[in-house]
Design a protein around this motif. Structure first.
Motif, short mmCIF file in Angstrom:
data_model
loop_
_atom_site.label_atom_id
_atom_site.label_comp_id
_atom_site.label_asym_id
_atom_site.label_seq_id
_atom_site.Cartn_x
_atom_site.Cartn_y
_atom_site.Cartn_z
N TRP A 574 -75.27 32.97 -58.20
CA TRP A 574 -75.44 32.36 -59.52
C TRP A 574 -75.31 30.85 -59.36
O TRP A 574 -74.24 30.28 -59.59
N PRO A 575 -76.37 30.16 -58.97
CA PRO A 575 -76.29 28.72 -58.66
C PRO A 575 -75.73 27.88 -59.79
O PRO A 575 -75.12 26.83 -59.55
N GLU A 576 -75.94 28.30 -61.06
CA GLU A 576 -75.46 27.52 -62.19
C GLU A 576 -73.93 27.40 -62.20
O GLU A 576 -73.37 26.56 -62.88
N SER A 577 -73.25 28.27 -61.44
CA SER A 577 -71.79 28.19 -61.41
C SER A 577 -71.31 26.88 -60.82
O SER A 577 -70.18 26.45 -61.08
N GLN A 578 -72.15 26.21 -60.02
CA GLN A 578 -71.78 24.91 -59.46
C GLN A 578 -71.49 23.92 -60.57
O GLN A 578 -70.59 23.07 -60.46
N LYS A 579 -72.21 24.04 -61.66
CA LYS A 579 -71.98 23.15 -62.81
C LYS A 579 -70.58 23.36 -63.38
O LYS A 579 -69.88 22.41 -63.71
N TYR A 580 -70.16 24.61 -63.46
CA TYR A 580 -68.84 24.91 -63.98
C TYR A 580 -67.75 24.47 -63.01
O TYR A 580 -66.69 24.01 -63.42
N GLN A 581 -68.01 24.62 -61.71
CA GLN A 581 -67.05 24.13 -60.73
C GLN A 581 -66.87 22.63 -60.84
O GLN A 581 -65.75 22.11 -60.79
N THR A 582 -67.98 21.91 -60.99
CA THR A 582 -67.92 20.46 -61.11
C THR A 582 -67.14 20.05 -62.36
O THR A 582 -66.31 19.13 -62.32
N MET A 583 -67.40 20.74 -63.46
CA MET A 583 -66.68 20.42 -64.70
C MET A 583 -65.19 20.71 -64.55
O MET A 583 -64.35 19.92 -64.99
N PHE A 584 -64.85 21.82 -63.94
CA PHE A 584 -63.44 22.17 -63.79
C PHE A 584 -62.74 21.15 -62.90
O PHE A 584 -61.63 20.69 -63.22
#
Length: 667
Positions: A574-584
């Protein structure tokens, strides 16, 4: 030379491959210009010009082959043009059967009549013959605005980014008339096994299709003309969508090989090309198709908003009275129907409606969006509970009703705490009383689980299901105790409860991952991210509030490391999870730096042996250290409160994935 002879000689006829008989016999083969129908020598001699019979046959064969090739190209062109016309005007699906020159006005604008929701499932006993359908009132011509929405969705090809690496070229497989002959589909025995496993393991959220229905669908598409017959369009959509969802769910618990990825992409491609057929009318088939598309949206990153798809499905369902009690709904069913068929039909429409409702309420809690279907207008009963039990020793429908009761609570939480209609000036005591009442409801739901009855066996299946209930319970608890429109400034008691549920939720996901049981989809990613940022919010409140216990820096960093590790596990599929990692990382970096600096006690080994150490993206940030704990507390408080003043810094924007790179960078 006569005019006839001049005409023969001056035309531009074709050339023969060898000399004519006269020139050949007279040893003048080299002088024959091989013109046809007569060479120049024969024209001047005023005699017949003949070629050998052997040459004539060879020429005829060449000409026949050329003609066949040209005919094939023309037929392919016709097929392509007809397919293009049908994709834009679904009611012209029978255009290929009309004589050339026949007026198109004679085609009744009802779209294709796929054999949808057939006798075995008994939504509609037969759509093969619409003139004798027992439920003609259920096949409305779509209202203009809804029809335009469905048509736009159908003709768009459902632009969703492919979840798998391989690409399937559907057009290159148009030569296959049956899935049994197409090497890009699994064997029918495998397809049936996967469909049964999907509905057996995950049907709590996907009761819009029934096992006997999918089994018949697969037998049809793997049979004669299964990939080409217009009557099987609905069967192709249902069966291939279910198979694709099964591959998506397996993706989170095992590594798919290239063959499985190819199968998954082919199933998806063939299912999506049937959208123009299954969404042609405002009927039960359209509701079923849209509900399945919502399930696809949960498991596929990118693409149409699940909330928008739910809105279309809900409007169609309400127009068909699927939300009404039996006597109201059945009164709208005209025509004669056998009593047993009528009962199965009614149970089928209940299953369809509650599957749609379940997905709608899941979206309400996760995205904090208004529901597409209001509880006030619903009076349809739950599906009946069968006598038989599931493989885990509990009735499948009992488990599903338990799940639906949870979804009802989701809606109540949203309407009571987060809806625009919530009064923000309500006294705190009243607000806390509302929260306490909802807490009693969710605790009652949790304690009344069918899995807790004495005859429910302890097994891997029941344990997995119980973990799911535990996660859902704590998601509701967090939604009740974090800042909301009802209570914007929560008490320290709320913070303690909030932290407890966030801690347990993160631990439950860690347990889930250790068992390889986390399904990689939008819902789990959002729930995990919400748990992680809620934990960060609680840490800031513990630091800033004197009546809350201090939390050691090592504990804060250890927990953040676990959150980061869990979010990173979604990355490969799920590549979009990188966005959530960056935000966290951006959210917790100032807090980590402030805590470590304030306590003057940097942690050299923050994570235990079972946890991943926090990465450089968190511990070695470019932050100047100017961010204070108070600033971090404000940001997380606003992030969780979703007030009007924070713009993109809201859980809605984060969870919907609307953050752009600049927003993340400037966070």
């Amino acid at each position: 030379m006569t005019a006839q002879e001049q005409g023969d000689n001056s035309a531009s006829p074709t050339s023969a491959p060898q000399a004519c008989k006269r020139c050949y016999l007279r040893k003048r083969k080299s002088q024959c210009d091989r013109r046809r129908p007569r060479c120049t020598n024969c024209v001047e001699a005023k005699v017949q010009c003949e070629v050998s019979v052997k040459t004539s046959k060879r020429t005829l064969l060449i000409q026949t082959t050329d003609l066949q090739n040209n005919t094939k190209e023309l037929q392919e062109r016709i097929d392509w043009l007809e397919a293009f016309i049908v994709s834009a005007h679904s009611h012209l699906a029978g255009i290929s059967d009309l004589p050339t020159g026949h007026t198109l006005d004679s085609i009744h604008d009802q779209g294709p009549t796929p054999q949808s929701l057939r006798d075995t499932h008994n939504f509609v006993p037969s759509w093969e013959d619409t003139s004798s359908s027992p439920v003609p009132d259920q096949n409305h011509s779509a209202s203009p605005d809804l029809y335009l929405s469905l048509s736009a969705l159908a003709t768009s090809g459902l632009v969703m980014r492919d979840s798998f690496d391989t690409a399937a070229d559907v057009s290159s497989h148009s030569v296959y008339t049956s899935a049994a002959h197409n090497p890009r589909f699994p064997a029918i025995e495998t397809a049936l096994e996967y469909a049964r496993a999907f509905l057996g393991e995950y049907k709590q959220g996907y009761h819009c299709v029934a096992l006997d229905e999918i089994e018949e669908d697969l037998n049809l598409v793997y049979g004669e003309n299964g990939l080409t017959s217009p009557n099987f369009a609905a069967s192709r959509f249902r069966s291939f969508t279910v198979l694709y969802l099964w591959y998506c769910m397996r993706r989170g618990t095992e590594i798919l090989n290239e063959t499985d990825k190819q199968y998954a992409q082919t199933c998806r491609s063939f299912a999506m090309r049937e959208l123009t057929h299954v969404l042609a009318q405002e009927n039960l088939l359209a509701v079923q198709a849209l509900t399945l598309l919502c399930a696809v949206a949960i498991h596929e990153p990118g693409g149409p908003s699940i909330w928008q798809l739910l809105g279309l499905a809900a409007r169609t369902a309400i127009a068909l009275d699927l939300h009404r009690r039996d006597d109201v709904y059945l009164a709208s069913v005209s025509g004669s129907m056998d009593q047993a068929v009528l009962i199965r039909h009614n149970e089928g429409r209940k299953n369809l409606f509650w599957a749609l409702y379940s997905l709608d309420r899941l979206t309400v809690l996760t995205l904090s969006r208004p529901p597409a279907i209001q509880d006030a207008i619903i009076d349809v009963e739950f599906p009946s509970i069968p006598v038989t039990r599931s493989s885990i020793g509990v009735s499948d429908v009992a488990l599903r009703i338990h799940n639906l009761q949870l979804r009802i609570i989701y809606g109540k939480v949203y309407e009571s705490l987060y809806a625009v209609s919530v009064k923000t000036d309500r006294p705190r005591a009243e607000g806390e009383a509302i929260v306490a009442d909802l807490m009693r409801q969710i605790q009652s739901w949790y304690s009344s689980s069918p899995l807790k009855v004495p005859f429910a066996p302890i097994s891997e299946a029941t344990t997995s299901r119980q973990v799911t209930d535990d996660i859902s319970y704590h998601q509701v608890v967090m939604a009740l105790h974090r800042p909301s429109r009802l209570i914007s400034d929560v008490s320290s008691d709320f913070i303690r409860t909030l932290k407890g549920s966030a801690d347990i939720s993160v631990d439950l996901y860690r347990h889930y991952w250790s068992k390889n049981q986390v399904i990689i989809n939008w819902n789990h990613l959002c729930q995990l991210f919400t748990s992680c940022i809620t934990l960060a919010y609680c840490f800031t409140e513990h630091i800033s509030r004197p009546d809350l216990n201090d939390i050691p820096a090592s504990e804060i960093i250890r927990r953040f490391a676990q959150c980061q590790d869990l979010l990173a596990r979604f990355g490969p599929t799920w590549p979009e999870s990188q966005k959530y990692q960056t935000m966290f990382n951006a959210l917790v970096a100032p807090l980590v730096n402030s805590v470590v600096t304030s306590q003057q006690n940097p942690v050299t080994n923050p994570a235990d042996n079972t946890d991943s150490c926090i990465t450089a993206s968190v511990t070695n940030t470019d932050s100047t250290g100017d961010e204070s704990v108070d600033d971090m507390s404000w940001l997380l408080n606003e992030l969780l409160a979703d007030t009007e003043n924070v713009g993109n810094f809201s859980p809605n924007a984060v969870i919907r994935g609307l953050w752009d790179d600049n927003t993340i960078t400037n966070l």
